[in-house]
Design a protein around this motif. Structure first.
Motif, PDB file in Angstrom:
ATOM      1  N   ASN A   1       0.820  -1.209   0.000  1.00 27.06           N
ATOM      2  CA  ASN A   1       0.000   0.000   0.000  1.00 27.06           C
ATOM      3  C   ASN A   1       0.853   1.258   0.000  1.00 27.06           C
ATOM      4  O   ASN A   1       1.814   1.346   0.756  1.00 27.06           O
ATOM      5  CB  ASN A   1      -0.879   0.033   1.256  1.00 27.06           C
ATOM      6  CG  ASN A   1      -1.952  -1.011   1.222  1.00 27.06           C
ATOM      7  OD1 ASN A   1      -2.813  -0.993   0.352  1.00 27.06           O
ATOM      8  ND2 ASN A   1      -1.913  -1.941   2.172  1.00 27.06           N
ATOM      9  N   ALA A   2       0.447   2.239  -0.817  1.00 28.20           N
ATOM     10  CA  ALA A   2       1.052   3.564  -0.734  1.00 28.20           C
ATOM     11  C   ALA A   2       0.728   4.129   0.642  1.00 28.20           C
ATOM     12  O   ALA A   2      -0.210   3.675   1.310  1.00 28.20           O
ATOM     13  CB  ALA A   2       0.475   4.473  -1.829  1.00 28.20           C
ATOM     14  N   LYS A   3       1.484   5.115   1.081  1.00 26.74           N
ATOM     15  CA  LYS A   3       1.239   5.725   2.391  1.00 26.74           C
ATOM     16  C   LYS A   3       1.842   7.116   2.464  1.00 26.74           C
ATOM     17  O   LYS A   3       2.722   7.457   1.680  1.00 26.74           O
ATOM     18  CB  LYS A   3       1.827   4.867   3.505  1.00 26.74           C
ATOM     19  CG  LYS A   3       3.349   4.850   3.473  1.00 26.74           C
ATOM     20  CD  LYS A   3       4.014   4.738   4.814  1.00 26.74           C
ATOM     21  CE  LYS A   3       3.675   5.859   5.723  1.00 26.74           C
ATOM     22  NZ  LYS A   3       3.969   5.720   7.090  1.00 26.74           N
ATOM     23  N   VAL A   4       1.345   7.910   3.419  1.00 28.68           N
ATOM     24  CA  VAL A   4       1.962   9.183   3.765  1.00 28.68           C
ATOM     25  C   VAL A   4       1.643   9.455   5.228  1.00 28.68           C
ATOM     26  O   VAL A   4       0.571   9.096   5.714  1.00 28.68           O
ATOM     27  CB  VAL A   4       1.501  10.338   2.834  1.00 28.68           C
ATOM     28  CG1 VAL A   4       0.032  10.659   3.028  1.00 28.68           C
ATOM     29  CG2 VAL A   4       2.373  11.580   3.025  1.00 28.68           C
ATOM     30  N   SER A   5       2.574  10.087   5.934  1.00 32.37           N
ATOM     31  CA  SER A   5       2.398  10.369   7.357  1.00 32.37           C
ATOM     32  C   SER A   5       1.929  11.803   7.625  1.00 32.37           C
ATOM     33  O   SER A   5       1.158  12.032   8.543  1.00 32.37           O
ATOM     34  CB  SER A   5       3.701  10.117   8.116  1.00 32.37           C
ATOM     35  OG  SER A   5       4.058   8.753   8.033  1.00 32.37           O
ATOM     36  N   ALA A   6       2.434  12.753   6.860  1.00 27.90           N
ATOM     37  CA  ALA A   6       2.031  14.151   7.038  1.00 27.90           C
ATOM     38  C   ALA A   6       2.315  14.903   5.743  1.00 27.90           C
ATOM     39  O   ALA A   6       3.158  14.493   4.948  1.00 27.90           O
ATOM     40  CB  ALA A   6       2.781  14.805   8.203  1.00 27.90           C
ATOM     41  N   ILE A   7       1.586  15.998   5.562  1.00 30.55           N
ATOM     42  CA  ILE A   7       1.767  16.860   4.395  1.00 30.55           C
ATOM     43  C   ILE A   7       1.902  18.289   4.875  1.00 30.55           C
ATOM     44  O   ILE A   7       1.103  18.749   5.706  1.00 30.55           O
ATOM     45  CB  ILE A   7       0.579  16.742   3.422  1.00 30.55           C
ATOM     46  CG1 ILE A   7       0.447  15.309   2.893  1.00 30.55           C
ATOM     47  CG2 ILE A   7       0.721  17.744   2.274  1.00 30.55           C
ATOM     48  CD1 ILE A   7      -0.801  15.062   2.062  1.00 30.55           C
ATOM     49  N   LEU A   8       2.904  18.986   4.349  1.00 24.08           N
ATOM     50  CA  LEU A   8       3.138  20.384   4.680  1.00 24.08           C
ATOM     51  C   LEU A   8       3.241  21.170   3.381  1.00 24.08           C
ATOM     52  O   LEU A   8       4.005  20.787   2.481  1.00 24.08           O
ATOM     53  CB  LEU A   8       4.423  20.539   5.490  1.00 24.08           C
ATOM     54  CG  LEU A   8       4.874  21.957   5.810  1.00 24.08           C
ATOM     55  CD1 LEU A   8       3.849  22.677   6.701  1.00 24.08           C
ATOM     56  CD2 LEU A   8       6.249  21.935   6.472  1.00 24.08           C
ATOM     57  N   VAL A   9       2.468  22.261   3.270  1.00 30.01           N
ATOM     58  CA  VAL A   9       2.533  23.118   2.081  1.00 30.01           C
ATOM     59  C   VAL A   9       2.936  24.516   2.538  1.00 30.01           C
ATOM     60  O   VAL A   9       2.266  25.112   3.400  1.00 30.01           O
ATOM     61  CB  VAL A   9       1.184  23.173   1.339  1.00 30.01           C
ATOM     62  CG1 VAL A   9       1.318  24.045   0.085  1.00 30.01           C
ATOM     63  CG2 VAL A   9       0.693  21.770   0.974  1.00 30.01           C
ATOM     64  N   LEU A  10       4.022  25.012   1.968  1.00 31.91           N
ATOM     65  CA  LEU A  10       4.534  26.344   2.286  1.00 31.91           C
ATOM     66  C   LEU A  10       4.430  27.247   1.071  1.00 31.91           C
ATOM     67  O   LEU A  10       4.605  26.800  -0.064  1.00 31.91           O
ATOM     68  CB  LEU A  10       5.995  26.276   2.713  1.00 31.91           C
ATOM     69  CG  LEU A  10       6.336  25.405   3.913  1.00 31.91           C
ATOM     70  CD1 LEU A  10       7.843  25.322   4.090  1.00 31.91           C
ATOM     71  CD2 LEU A  10       5.683  25.951   5.159  1.00 31.91           C
ATOM     72  N   ARG A  11       4.194  28.516   1.330  1.00 35.39           N
ATOM     73  CA  ARG A  11       4.239  29.541   0.290  1.00 35.39           C
ATOM     74  C   ARG A  11       5.589  30.224   0.447  1.00 35.39           C
ATOM     75  O   ARG A  11       5.831  30.856   1.474  1.00 35.39           O
ATOM     76  CB  ARG A  11       3.095  30.530   0.483  1.00 35.39           C
ATOM     77  CG  ARG A  11       3.038  31.629  -0.539  1.00 35.39           C
ATOM     78  CD  ARG A  11       2.351  31.119  -1.773  1.00 35.39           C
ATOM     79  NE  ARG A  11       1.896  32.213  -2.611  1.00 35.39           N
ATOM     80  CZ  ARG A  11       0.859  32.128  -3.369  1.00 35.39           C
ATOM     81  NH1 ARG A  11       0.104  31.064  -3.362  1.00 35.39           N
ATOM     82  NH2 ARG A  11       0.544  33.105  -4.163  1.00 35.39           N
ATOM     83  N   PRO A  12       6.503  30.062  -0.526  1.00 36.88           N
ATOM     84  CA  PRO A  12       7.835  30.671  -0.376  1.00 36.88           C
ATOM     85  C   PRO A  12       7.780  32.193  -0.361  1.00 36.88           C
ATOM     86  O   PRO A  12       6.832  32.789  -0.777  1.00 36.88           O
ATOM     87  CB  PRO A  12       8.601  30.169  -1.584  1.00 36.88           C
ATOM     88  CG  PRO A  12       7.724  29.248  -2.342  1.00 36.88           C
ATOM     89  CD  PRO A  12       6.355  29.335  -1.755  1.00 36.88           C
TER      90      PRO A  12
END
Length: 162
Positions: free
Chosen positions: A151-162
């Motif tokens: 299975n694919a997986k991800v633990s956390a996602i962070l999106v920043l505006r530079p």
């Protein structure tokens, strides 16, 4: 030659602005730098799993102790523009060998990583982050996870505006 005076002023670097942060499969959490991660939201599909095992390579174990897994996506409403997307991972399920979990990630319809095997890249219970510059042109940041093996997986996602 005449004498000249040159003045320079320097503005401090503006830190990146957090526009979205989610603890995938887990509760809300504020990391050691003060970034507030929401409880899992903006996803479609997949299931969740959590562990209490310590995670090496981070002081924010909680961000890596949960996951959304399977074939799933996150569709994050954002203003059009350029962002830096960080995907946080840790192999918290498979314990002993490479090849148990292999998956691909697409951002905005473009494959950005293929055949990712977290056990090979980092080992068991160790933080592993990948960051990608992205451009949103339709008001939604689409991040797709596709399973090849396991299975694919991800633990956390962070999106920043530079």
């Amino acid at each position: 030659l005449a004498n000249h005076t040159i003045e320079a002023s320097f503005a401090p670097d503006q830190p990146n602005t957090v526009v979205f942060a989610v603890n995938c499969g887990g509760p809300p959490y504020t990391d050691r730098t003060g970034i507030v991660y929401q409880a899992d939201t903006q996803f479609s599909g997949g299931s969740t799993f959590q562990t209490t095992a310590p995670i090496a390579g981070t002081e924010d174990d909680i961000l890596y102790q949960s996951e959304r897994f399977g074939s799933f996506s996150y569709n994050i409403p954002l203003a059009n523009g350029n962002y830096l997307l960080t995907l946080r991972f840790a192999e918290i399920h498979y314990t002993s060998y490479a090849g148990s979990r292999i998956f691909d990630v697409k951002i905005e319809g473009k494959e950005v990583t293929a055949n990712l095997d977290l056990f090979v890249r980092a080992g068991k219970n160790k933080a592993y982050d990948l960051a990608f510059p992205v451009t949103v042109a339709d008001g939604i940041l689409n991040v797709e996870f596709r399973s090849d093996v396991g299975n694919a997986k991800v633990s956390a996602i962070l999106v920043l505006r530079p």
